[in-house]
Design a protein around this motif. Sequence first.
Motif, PDB file in Angstrom:
ATOM      1  N   ARG A 152       0.803  -1.222   0.000  1.00 16.32           N
ATOM      2  CA  ARG A 152       0.000   0.000   0.000  1.00 16.32           C
ATOM      3  C   ARG A 152       0.840   1.278   0.000  1.00 16.32           C
ATOM      4  N   ALA A 153       2.152   1.175  -0.149  1.00 18.53           N
ATOM      5  CA  ALA A 153       3.016   2.341  -0.046  1.00 18.53           C
ATOM      6  C   ALA A 153       2.960   3.194  -1.311  1.00 18.53           C
ATOM      7  N   GLY A 154       3.250   4.475  -1.152  1.00 18.70           N
ATOM      8  CA  GLY A 154       3.370   5.399  -2.274  1.00 18.70           C
ATOM      9  C   GLY A 154       4.355   6.487  -1.926  1.00 18.70           C
ATOM     10  N   LEU A 155       4.894   7.141  -2.943  1.00 21.04           N
ATOM     11  CA  LEU A 155       5.922   8.152  -2.727  1.00 21.04           C
ATOM     12  C   LEU A 155       5.537   9.453  -3.414  1.00 21.04           C
ATOM     13  N   ASN A 156       5.533  10.541  -2.640  1.00 17.93           N
ATOM     14  CA  ASN A 156       5.311  11.888  -3.156  1.00 17.93           C
ATOM     15  C   ASN A 156       6.675  12.551  -3.310  1.00 17.93           C
ATOM     16  N   ILE A 157       7.094  12.762  -4.544  1.00 14.34           N
ATOM     17  CA  ILE A 157       8.438  13.260  -4.832  1.00 14.34           C
ATOM     18  C   ILE A 157       8.391  14.777  -4.963  1.00 14.34           C
ATOM     19  N   VAL A 158       9.080  15.462  -4.063  1.00 11.29           N
ATOM     20  CA  VAL A 158       9.074  16.915  -4.018  1.00 11.29           C
ATOM     21  C   VAL A 158      10.506  17.411  -4.144  1.00 11.29           C
ATOM     22  N   CYS A 159      10.709  18.442  -4.962  1.00 12.90           N
ATOM     23  CA  CYS A 159      12.062  19.006  -5.117  1.00 12.90           C
ATOM     24  C   CYS A 159      12.296  20.211  -4.234  1.00 12.90           C
ATOM     25  N   GLY A 160      11.238  20.734  -3.620  1.00  9.87           N
ATOM     26  CA  GLY A 160      11.393  21.767  -2.613  1.00  9.87           C
ATOM     27  C   GLY A 160      11.329  23.178  -3.158  1.00  9.87           C
ATOM     28  N   TRP A 161      10.981  24.120  -2.245  1.00 12.76           N
ATOM     29  CA  TRP A 161      10.898  25.532  -2.613  1.00 12.76           C
ATOM     30  C   TRP A 161      11.425  26.465  -1.524  1.00 12.76           C
ATOM     31  N   ASP A 179      18.748  24.113  -6.297  1.00 16.28           N
ATOM     32  CA  ASP A 179      19.421  24.035  -7.591  1.00 16.28           C
ATOM     33  C   ASP A 179      18.394  24.224  -8.698  1.00 16.28           C
ATOM     34  N   LYS A 180      18.716  25.050  -9.686  1.00 13.91           N
ATOM     35  CA  LYS A 180      17.775  25.279 -10.784  1.00 13.91           C
ATOM     36  C   LYS A 180      17.529  24.006 -11.594  1.00 13.91           C
ATOM     37  N   ASP A 181      18.455  23.040 -11.497  1.00 13.69           N
ATOM     38  CA  ASP A 181      18.302  21.776 -12.218  1.00 13.69           C
ATOM     39  C   ASP A 181      17.818  20.654 -11.302  1.00 13.69           C
ATOM     40  N   ARG A 182      17.071  21.017 -10.246  1.00 14.64           N
ATOM     41  CA  ARG A 182      16.712  19.995  -9.268  1.00 14.64           C
ATOM     42  C   ARG A 182      15.782  18.934  -9.843  1.00 14.64           C
ATOM     43  N   TYR A 183      15.039  19.218 -10.925  1.00 15.07           N
ATOM     44  CA  TYR A 183      14.222  18.162 -11.516  1.00 15.07           C
ATOM     45  C   TYR A 183      15.057  17.220 -12.373  1.00 15.07           C
ATOM     46  N   VAL A 184      16.202  17.685 -12.867  1.00 16.17           N
ATOM     47  CA  VAL A 184      17.162  16.765 -13.483  1.00 16.17           C
ATOM     48  C   VAL A 184      17.690  15.818 -12.410  1.00 16.17           C
ATOM     49  N   GLN A 185      18.000  16.378 -11.246  1.00 15.21           N
ATOM     50  CA  GLN A 185      18.421  15.545 -10.118  1.00 15.21           C
ATOM     51  C   GLN A 185      17.334  14.544  -9.745  1.00 15.21           C
ATOM     52  N   PRO A 230      24.713  -5.964  -8.153  1.00 12.76           N
ATOM     53  CA  PRO A 230      25.140  -4.603  -7.816  1.00 12.76           C
ATOM     54  C   PRO A 230      25.450  -3.804  -9.079  1.00 12.76           C
ATOM     55  N   PHE A 231      25.145  -2.497  -9.047  1.00 13.30           N
ATOM     56  CA  PHE A 231      25.355  -1.664 -10.231  1.00 13.30           C
ATOM     57  C   PHE A 231      26.062  -0.369  -9.839  1.00 13.30           C
ATOM     58  N   ASP A 232      26.750   0.196 -10.823  1.00 13.31           N
ATOM     59  CA  ASP A 232      27.351   1.513 -10.676  1.00 13.31           C
ATOM     60  C   ASP A 232      26.447   2.547 -11.344  1.00 13.31           C
ATOM     61  N   TYR A 233      26.569   3.786 -10.885  1.00 14.66           N
ATOM     62  CA  TYR A 233      25.780   4.856 -11.493  1.00 14.66           C
ATOM     63  C   TYR A 233      26.659   6.089 -11.623  1.00 14.66           C
ATOM     64  N   ASP A 234      26.750   6.617 -12.834  1.00 14.72           N
ATOM     65  CA  ASP A 234      27.581   7.783 -13.099  1.00 14.72           C
ATOM     66  C   ASP A 234      26.711   8.859 -13.736  1.00 14.72           C
ATOM     67  N   GLY A 235      26.154   9.744 -12.900  1.00 12.31           N
ATOM     68  CA  GLY A 235      25.280  10.798 -13.388  1.00 12.31           C
ATOM     69  C   GLY A 235      25.844  12.173 -13.109  1.00 12.31           C
ATOM     70  N   ILE A 236      25.010  13.180 -13.296  1.00 11.00           N
ATOM     71  CA  ILE A 236      25.411  14.551 -13.008  1.00 11.00           C
ATOM     72  C   ILE A 236      25.430  14.801 -11.504  1.00 11.00           C
ATOM     73  N   PHE A 237      24.418  14.263 -10.813  1.00  7.67           N
ATOM     74  CA  PHE A 237      24.264  14.516  -9.384  1.00  7.67           C
ATOM     75  C   PHE A 237      24.728  13.348  -8.521  1.00  7.67           C
ATOM     76  N   TYR A 238      24.742  12.145  -9.065  1.00 12.01           N
ATOM     77  CA  TYR A 238      25.087  10.965  -8.269  1.00 12.01           C
ATOM     78  C   TYR A 238      26.139  10.140  -8.991  1.00 12.01           C
ATOM     79  N   GLN A 239      27.181   9.774  -8.262  1.00 11.17           N
ATOM     80  CA  GLN A 239      28.195   8.839  -8.735  1.00 11.17           C
ATOM     81  C   GLN A 239      28.315   7.746  -7.672  1.00 11.17           C
ATOM     82  N   LEU A 240      27.774   6.577  -7.990  1.00  7.72           N
ATOM     83  CA  LEU A 240      27.620   5.514  -7.003  1.00  7.72           C
ATOM     84  C   LEU A 240      28.322   4.249  -7.483  1.00  7.72           C
ATOM     85  N   LYS A 241      28.828   3.448  -6.542  1.00  8.33           N
ATOM     86  CA  LYS A 241      29.550   2.224  -6.856  1.00  8.33           C
ATOM     87  C   LYS A 241      28.921   1.032  -6.131  1.00  8.33           C
TER      88      LYS A 241
END
Length: 363
Positions: free
Chosen positions: A123-132, A145-151, A168-179
């Motif tokens: 029954r879970a759900g997520l409300n995704i907010v970038c903030g103001w 950040d003006k690009d917070r929706y890209v994030q 396991p996966f790696d992620y190489d983005g603009i905002f996140y670099q994960l190993k």
Amino acid sequence: MIKRHPLKGGNKIKLGIFSANADGGLAITTVGERWKARWDDNQTAAQIADRAGLEFMLPIARWKGFGGETNSREWSFETFTWAAAIAAVTERIAVFMTIHVPVMHPLYAAKALATVDHISKGRAGLNIVCGWNPEEFAMFGVELDKDRYVQAGEWLEIMERCYTSTDPFDYDGIFYQLKGVVSRPPSIQVPRPVTMNAAFGDAGRNFAAQHCEYLFTTFTEIDEGARHVSEMQARAQEHQRQIGLYTVGHVVCRETQAEAEDYYDRYALHQADHAAVDAHIAGKREYSASHDKDAYDRYRQRFAGGAGSYPLVGTPEKIAEEIIRIHRQGYAGIALSFVNYTYELPFFCDRVLPLLRDAGLRS
């Protein structure tokens, strides 16, 4: 385990409770019966809504109040732990969490969201907010950040991969670099729990159209609502997707119209926390695109009454008529707030819901 998420059920208009986790709810008022948001009252309100067949509980994410006499909404429960507790004491209602993307890591959010999905049996759900609110973000040492929706797009992609990747996966983005990212268990819902977003600006609406199942939006008059529906449906179609639109309303439901209007004037005009209302409007006007520009000047009472949402004020019959009109504009649901949820919700459920059933909108 439920067969399908409550927001995907058969009722033509879905109804839920908004902001019960925060002091005052959406009302910025000094009346003695204002919502204190204590845990026992949250549990009671959730169980009333659950028994009545309402579809969802949606919390607000706040970290700092608006000053004034009440410092409204500074007292608020963190939404993941709140949702886990609500899920444990209810049986059917959907339980949402609200997050600010820039201040919560997606790997932590994936683990916490999956936990609530298991507790609630889907029954879970997520409300995704970038903030103001820059004052809240400063508490975390984060700037808007003006690009917070890209994030937000990267954030949600990482979450989905947490649930769907077998290795396991790696992620190489603009905002996140994960190993070597891994997160178990995955959510019960596949590929992830349902998501919603509340956005009025162009970037936010593009994000919602591309990534979310539902968008929350506001309107100043009901007859203006259809343009938001048609606009968002067109945006979603560009991505070969569909999206459902929800709105927000604050409720004063009484036996007579005069009684309802008198109470609305008392709590949202004569006993409004005017300093807090001023701070809320000023911040929203400068940093948020959540309302039409003229709404701040034309509808001050609505900001005291329910954070600028639409007022559902009157008899059960009047409120049912307004909800039917909102549905006819193309809306799939409404998040509702009250001055005091445990005092007022039973009357609303007993008197308004049967009228909506008679109108064919709810079973």
